[in-house]
Design a protein around this motif. Structure first.
Motif, PDB file in Angstrom:
ATOM      1  N   HIS A 147     -12.070  73.721  38.327  1.00 28.11           N
ATOM      2  CA  HIS A 147     -12.182  72.370  38.889  1.00 28.11           C
ATOM      3  C   HIS A 147     -10.979  71.994  39.742  1.00 28.11           C
ATOM      4  CE1 HIS A 147     -10.515  72.534  34.889  1.00 28.11           C
ATOM      5  NE2 HIS A 147      -9.862  71.409  35.081  1.00 28.11           N
ATOM      6  N   VAL A 148      -9.804  72.577  39.467  1.00 25.13           N
ATOM      7  CA  VAL A 148      -8.636  72.299  40.312  1.00 25.13           C
ATOM      8  C   VAL A 148      -8.281  73.493  41.201  1.00 25.13           C
ATOM      9  CG1 VAL A 148      -7.539  70.430  39.048  1.00 25.13           C
ATOM     10  CG2 VAL A 148      -7.158  72.768  38.302  1.00 25.13           C
ATOM     11  N   GLU A 149      -8.707  74.683  40.809  1.00 24.58           N
ATOM     12  CA  GLU A 149      -8.407  75.877  41.608  1.00 24.58           C
ATOM     13  C   GLU A 149      -9.364  76.027  42.786  1.00 24.58           C
ATOM     14  OE1 GLU A 149      -7.627  79.545  39.433  1.00 24.58           O
ATOM     15  OE2 GLU A 149      -7.540  78.404  37.561  1.00 24.58           O
ATOM     16  N   ALA A 150     -10.611  75.655  42.586  1.00 17.57           N
ATOM     17  CA  ALA A 150     -11.642  75.807  43.626  1.00 17.57           C
ATOM     18  C   ALA A 150     -12.497  74.541  43.641  1.00 17.57           C
ATOM     19  CB  ALA A 150     -12.496  77.042  43.340  1.00 17.57           C
ATOM     20  N   THR A 151     -11.834  73.402  43.895  1.00 13.29           N
ATOM     21  CA  THR A 151     -12.490  72.098  43.756  1.00 13.29           C
ATOM     22  C   THR A 151     -13.729  71.968  44.635  1.00 13.29           C
ATOM     23  OG1 THR A 151     -10.334  71.114  43.270  1.00 13.29           O
ATOM     24  CG2 THR A 151     -12.109  69.603  43.848  1.00 13.29           C
ATOM     25  N   ASP A 152     -13.636  72.369  45.895  1.00 17.43           N
ATOM     26  CA  ASP A 152     -14.774  72.196  46.812  1.00 17.43           C
ATOM     27  C   ASP A 152     -15.979  73.014  46.373  1.00 17.43           C
ATOM     28  OD1 ASP A 152     -13.276  70.458  48.289  1.00 17.43           O
ATOM     29  OD2 ASP A 152     -12.754  71.889  49.865  1.00 17.43           O
ATOM     30  N   LEU A 153     -15.713  74.238  45.934  1.00 18.09           N
ATOM     31  CA  LEU A 153     -16.797  75.108  45.483  1.00 18.09           C
ATOM     32  C   LEU A 153     -17.480  74.507  44.245  1.00 18.09           C
ATOM     33  CD1 LEU A 153     -16.505  78.976  45.150  1.00 18.09           C
ATOM     34  CD2 LEU A 153     -17.690  77.612  43.445  1.00 18.09           C
ATOM     35  N   VAL A 154     -16.660  74.084  43.288  1.00 18.47           N
ATOM     36  CA  VAL A 154     -17.212  73.505  42.051  1.00 18.47           C
ATOM     37  C   VAL A 154     -17.949  72.205  42.355  1.00 18.47           C
ATOM     38  CG1 VAL A 154     -16.609  72.487  39.814  1.00 18.47           C
ATOM     39  CG2 VAL A 154     -15.535  74.622  40.537  1.00 18.47           C
ATOM     40  N   LEU A 155     -17.386  71.380  43.245  1.00 12.41           N
ATOM     41  CA  LEU A 155     -18.045  70.137  43.641  1.00 12.41           C
ATOM     42  C   LEU A 155     -19.442  70.410  44.186  1.00 12.41           C
ATOM     43  CD1 LEU A 155     -18.104  67.085  44.381  1.00 12.41           C
ATOM     44  CD2 LEU A 155     -16.989  67.718  46.535  1.00 12.41           C
ATOM     45  N   GLY A 156     -19.545  71.383  45.082  1.00 15.52           N
ATOM     46  CA  GLY A 156     -20.847  71.732  45.655  1.00 15.52           C
ATOM     47  C   GLY A 156     -21.842  72.163  44.595  1.00 15.52           C
ATOM     48  N   GLU A 157     -21.374  72.954  43.627  1.00 16.68           N
ATOM     49  CA  GLU A 157     -22.261  73.436  42.561  1.00 16.68           C
ATOM     50  C   GLU A 157     -22.685  72.291  41.628  1.00 16.68           C
ATOM     51  OE1 GLU A 157     -23.305  77.106  41.860  1.00 16.68           O
ATOM     52  OE2 GLU A 157     -23.230  76.398  43.923  1.00 16.68           O
TER      53      GLU A 157
ATOM     54  N   PHE B 119      -5.861  66.106  31.004  1.00 11.74           N
ATOM     55  CA  PHE B 119      -6.361  64.771  30.660  1.00 11.74           C
ATOM     56  C   PHE B 119      -7.308  64.394  31.799  1.00 11.74           C
ATOM     57  CE2 PHE B 119      -2.629  64.202  33.205  1.00 11.74           C
ATOM     58  CZ  PHE B 119      -2.709  62.983  33.852  1.00 11.74           C
ATOM     59  N   TRP B 120      -7.721  63.146  31.906  1.00 10.34           N
ATOM     60  CA  TRP B 120      -8.762  62.803  32.886  1.00 10.34           C
ATOM     61  C   TRP B 120      -8.395  63.222  34.303  1.00 10.34           C
ATOM     62  CZ3 TRP B 120      -8.382  60.050  37.349  1.00 10.34           C
ATOM     63  CH2 TRP B 120      -7.243  59.268  37.536  1.00 10.34           C
ATOM     64  N   TRP B 121      -7.098  63.334  34.610  1.00  5.97           N
ATOM     65  CA  TRP B 121      -6.626  63.672  35.955  1.00  5.97           C
ATOM     66  C   TRP B 121      -7.200  64.995  36.451  1.00  5.97           C
ATOM     67  CZ3 TRP B 121      -4.521  61.016  39.728  1.00  5.97           C
ATOM     68  CH2 TRP B 121      -3.826  61.661  40.764  1.00  5.97           C
ATOM     69  N   ALA B 122      -7.691  65.827  35.548  1.00  7.14           N
ATOM     70  CA  ALA B 122      -8.336  67.090  35.927  1.00  7.14           C
ATOM     71  C   ALA B 122      -9.424  66.865  36.978  1.00  7.14           C
ATOM     72  CB  ALA B 122      -8.944  67.752  34.689  1.00  7.14           C
ATOM     73  N   TRP B 123      -9.993  65.664  37.010  1.00  6.41           N
ATOM     74  CA  TRP B 123     -11.144  65.372  37.876  1.00  6.41           C
ATOM     75  C   TRP B 123     -10.797  64.424  39.020  1.00  6.41           C
ATOM     76  CZ3 TRP B 123     -14.422  68.857  36.367  1.00  6.41           C
ATOM     77  CH2 TRP B 123     -14.443  69.241  35.018  1.00  6.41           C
ATOM     78  N   HIS B 124      -9.503  64.196  39.301  1.00  2.00           N
ATOM     79  CA  HIS B 124      -9.142  63.141  40.259  1.00  2.00           C
ATOM     80  C   HIS B 124      -9.651  63.437  41.671  1.00  2.00           C
ATOM     81  CE1 HIS B 124      -5.828  65.940  41.134  1.00  2.00           C
ATOM     82  NE2 HIS B 124      -5.652  65.280  42.260  1.00  2.00           N
ATOM     83  N   ASP B 125      -9.769  64.709  42.037  1.00  2.00           N
ATOM     84  CA  ASP B 125     -10.334  65.043  43.351  1.00  2.00           C
ATOM     85  C   ASP B 125     -11.861  64.955  43.348  1.00  2.00           C
ATOM     86  OD1 ASP B 125      -8.000  65.471  44.809  1.00  2.00           O
ATOM     87  OD2 ASP B 125      -7.829  67.548  44.139  1.00  2.00           O
ATOM     88  N   MET B 126     -12.455  65.197  42.191  1.00  2.00           N
ATOM     89  CA  MET B 126     -13.911  65.260  42.078  1.00  2.00           C
ATOM     90  C   MET B 126     -14.545  63.866  42.059  1.00  2.00           C
ATOM     91  SD  MET B 126     -15.632  68.282  41.547  1.00  2.00           S
ATOM     92  CE  MET B 126     -14.764  69.270  40.359  1.00  2.00           C
ATOM     93  N   LEU B 127     -13.878  62.911  41.397  1.00  4.17           N
ATOM     94  CA  LEU B 127     -14.487  61.582  41.197  1.00  4.17           C
ATOM     95  C   LEU B 127     -14.909  60.907  42.502  1.00  4.17           C
ATOM     96  CD1 LEU B 127     -12.321  59.952  38.352  1.00  4.17           C
ATOM     97  CD2 LEU B 127     -14.638  60.845  38.172  1.00  4.17           C
ATOM     98  N   PRO B 128     -13.998  60.742  43.493  1.00  2.00           N
ATOM     99  CA  PRO B 128     -14.419  60.045  44.718  1.00  2.00           C
ATOM    100  C   PRO B 128     -15.517  60.799  45.468  1.00  2.00           C
ATOM    101  CG  PRO B 128     -12.018  60.363  44.669  1.00  2.00           C
ATOM    102  CD  PRO B 128     -12.593  61.142  43.542  1.00  2.00           C
ATOM    103  N   ALA B 129     -15.452  62.136  45.445  1.00  2.43           N
ATOM    104  CA  ALA B 129     -16.445  62.927  46.174  1.00  2.43           C
ATOM    105  C   ALA B 129     -17.830  62.811  45.535  1.00  2.43           C
ATOM    106  CB  ALA B 129     -16.003  64.392  46.225  1.00  2.43           C
ATOM    107  N   VAL B 130     -17.886  62.836  44.207  1.00  4.32           N
ATOM    108  CA  VAL B 130     -19.172  62.684  43.506  1.00  4.32           C
ATOM    109  C   VAL B 130     -19.708  61.265  43.698  1.00  4.32           C
ATOM    110  CG1 VAL B 130     -20.266  62.715  41.218  1.00  4.32           C
ATOM    111  CG2 VAL B 130     -18.692  64.547  41.870  1.00  4.32           C
TER     112      VAL B 130
END
Length: 311
Positions: free
Chosen positions: A294-304, A53-64
């Protein structure tokens, strides 16, 4: 297992998790969607996959958001705290949901980021509503026509990988999915995730949240309906039309990220998706990563994602 997971009654409030974001509800395409947003700037819209559910992106949202964007994650139709109508899980309607959300959020276009089933919707939204999708990032999601071809042409590979979701065709299978506090959701996350993530300290909590969200009344039924439509539409006229429309190559710049250990959508199935893009396109295979980059390699995906959004 956490105490939350053992509760017998689950309602939509379980997905309204506090954090550095805002929860609100938005009407789009005739339904009400739960969206979670942070930051301001150009819109980056995140679409989760199954069984999330939306929680898949909980680490990504604040960083983006910190990078200067308006980051919005949505509970897709039928999931989390969004509406759960009995119909509307066909490719056309799900793409129209995305288009309606972009407009309802007051934007003219968005960078679209989709994972798994959300990535498949991303491909479709970019194909059907190209003026609204400025850039596309798909994770763990072959182009829908590549996936269809793989299921039929690769019996020992993609067909075997898709077998668990083909069982969704069985009537009332949602009761199997939610049995024992949705234990099957935990099994899917474990089977499809990369071993490093599955063995990590945060895996059980993530699985608990996904299991709980799937036990919201009607969520399991709705989550399966998209898979049921994909299978049944093969034999129907509107499915034939869908294929014809999807054969037109995308004009949206597309970045495709795929885990080398993805056991749900095989890398060899995803790899030929470039034939459906005539805009700038990049492919990247992620070492040691499974179906949930997105949850396994969050930092890498965030950068991309940020690189693609800015380029």
């Amino acid at each position: 297992m956490s105490e939350v997971s053992r509760k017998s009654v689950v309602d939509e409030s379980c997905v309204l998790v506090d954090g550095p974001w805002t929860h609100r509800f938005v009407g789009a395409n005739g339904s009400r969607f739960h969206v979670v947003e942070a930051g301001s700037g150009p819109l980056v819209l995140f679409l989760h996959g199954f069984p999330e559910f939306w929680w898949a992106w909980h680490d990504m949202l604040p960083a983006v958001a910190d990078a200067g964007y308006r980051a919005v994650a949505v509970d897709l139709r039928g999931y989390g705290a969004s509406d759960k109508p009995p119909r509307g899980y066909d490719g056309y309607t799900l793409a129209a949901d995305v288009a309606g959300l972009i407009r309802a959020l007051g934007e003219r276009s968005a960078v679209l980021v989709g994972a798994g089933a959300g990535g498949m919707i991303g491909w479709t939204a970019a194909a059907f509503h190209p003026s609204l999708v400025r850039r596309l990032v798909v994770l763990a999601a072959p182009h829908p026509l590549r996936l269809r071809a793989g299921i039929f042409a690769d019996p020992r590979g993609q067909f075997a990988a898709a077998t668990p979701t083909l069982k969704f065709q069985i009537p009332r299978y949602e009761h199997v999915l939610t049995r024992d506090d949705a234990a099957l959701v935990g099994y899917f996350l474990q089977r499809w995730g990369g071993p490093d993530w599955v063995g990590s300290a945060g895996f059980d909590e993530y699985a608990d949240r996904c299991r709980q969200a799937m036990r919201i009344p009607q969520a399991a039924f709705c989550a399966m309906e998209g898979y049921r439509w994909a299978f049944r539409s093969v034999l129907r006229l509107h499915g034939y039309r869908f294929v014809k429309l999807m054969q037109e190559p995308l004009v949206t710049p597309t970045l495709q990220l795929h885990g080398e250990l993805d056991r749900a959508s095989l890398p060899r199935t995803a790899q030929g998706s470039s034939r459906y893009v005539r805009a700038p396109y990049e492919w990247r295979l992620l070492d040691g990563v499974g179906h949930f980059p997105h949850v396994e390699a969050t930092d890498l995906v965030l950068g991309e994602v940020l690189r693609w959004a800015k380029s």
